[in-house]
Design a protein around this motif. Structure first.
Motif, short mmCIF file in Angstrom:
data_model
loop_
_atom_site.label_atom_id
_atom_site.label_comp_id
_atom_site.label_asym_id
_atom_site.label_seq_id
_atom_site.Cartn_x
_atom_site.Cartn_y
_atom_site.Cartn_z
N LEU A 62 0.83 -1.21 0.00
CA LEU A 62 0.00 0.00 0.00
C LEU A 62 0.87 1.25 0.00
CD1 LEU A 62 -2.81 -1.00 2.52
CD2 LEU A 62 -2.97 -0.82 0.03
N LEU A 63 1.92 1.26 0.82
CA LEU A 63 2.83 2.41 0.83
C LEU A 63 3.57 2.52 -0.49
CD1 LEU A 63 4.30 2.22 4.44
CD2 LEU A 63 2.63 3.85 3.53
N ALA A 65 2.45 1.57 -3.47
CA ALA A 65 1.49 2.07 -4.45
C ALA A 65 1.27 3.57 -4.26
CB ALA A 65 0.17 1.32 -4.33
N TYR A 66 1.22 4.02 -3.02
CA TYR A 66 1.07 5.45 -2.75
C TYR A 66 2.26 6.23 -3.31
CZ TYR A 66 1.02 9.86 -0.23
OH TYR A 66 1.05 11.19 0.09
N GLY A 67 3.46 5.70 -3.12
CA GLY A 67 4.66 6.35 -3.64
C GLY A 67 4.67 6.42 -5.16
N MET A 69 1.98 6.39 -7.16
CA MET A 69 0.95 7.34 -7.58
C MET A 69 1.42 8.78 -7.38
SD MET A 69 -2.52 5.36 -6.25
CE MET A 69 -3.11 6.85 -5.59
N ARG A 70 2.10 9.03 -6.28
CA ARG A 70 2.61 10.37 -6.00
C ARG A 70 3.66 10.77 -7.04
NH1 ARG A 70 5.33 12.12 -0.31
NH2 ARG A 70 5.96 14.17 -1.01
N SER A 71 4.54 9.84 -7.39
CA SER A 71 5.56 10.12 -8.40
C SER A 71 4.93 10.40 -9.76
CB SER A 71 6.53 8.94 -8.52
OG SER A 71 7.23 8.76 -7.32
N LYS A 72 3.91 9.63 -10.12
CA LYS A 72 3.24 9.85 -11.40
C LYS A 72 2.60 11.24 -11.44
CE LYS A 72 2.23 5.14 -12.84
NZ LYS A 72 1.18 4.16 -13.15
N ARG A 73 2.01 11.65 -10.32
CA ARG A 73 1.41 12.99 -10.27
C ARG A 73 2.46 14.08 -10.46
NH1 ARG A 73 -1.39 13.14 -4.95
NH2 ARG A 73 -1.20 10.92 -4.96
#
Length: 87
Positions: A62-63, A65-67, A69-73
């Motif tokens: 989960l962490l 995946a969060y990282g 998604m944040r990088s893609k943004r």
């Protein structure tokens, strides 16, 4: 070749199950954890360790995946910024 892969996968799963069973049977001593004055009921050491393992296996991805998604943004925002400043 497919049957060999299945046999190896089954072997590793059985080996892992045997190791977990061995670990649980060897760690039957009851312990009680204390955190900020709260005392947990006494449970075998194996239960605590396996619970920590399962929680870690759930939280880690989960962490991650969060990282991602944040990088893609950030990449999208930088691309938008570069596209706007290039005009």
């Amino acid at each position: 070749m497919r049957n060999l892969k299945r046999a190896l996968a089954a072997f590793w799963v059985l080996l892992l199950a045997a190791l977990v069973l061995f670990f649980v049977l060897e760690n039957q001593q009851a312990v009680s954890l204390v955190l900020f004055g709260w005392v947990a009921p006494a449970v075998p050491v194996a239960v605590l360790v396996l619970t920590a393992l399962v929680v870690g296996l759930a939280v880690g991805p989960l962490l991650g995946a969060y990282g991602v998604m944040r990088s893609k943004r950030k990449i999208r925002a930088a691309a938008r910024q570069a596209g706007l400043s290039g005009n």
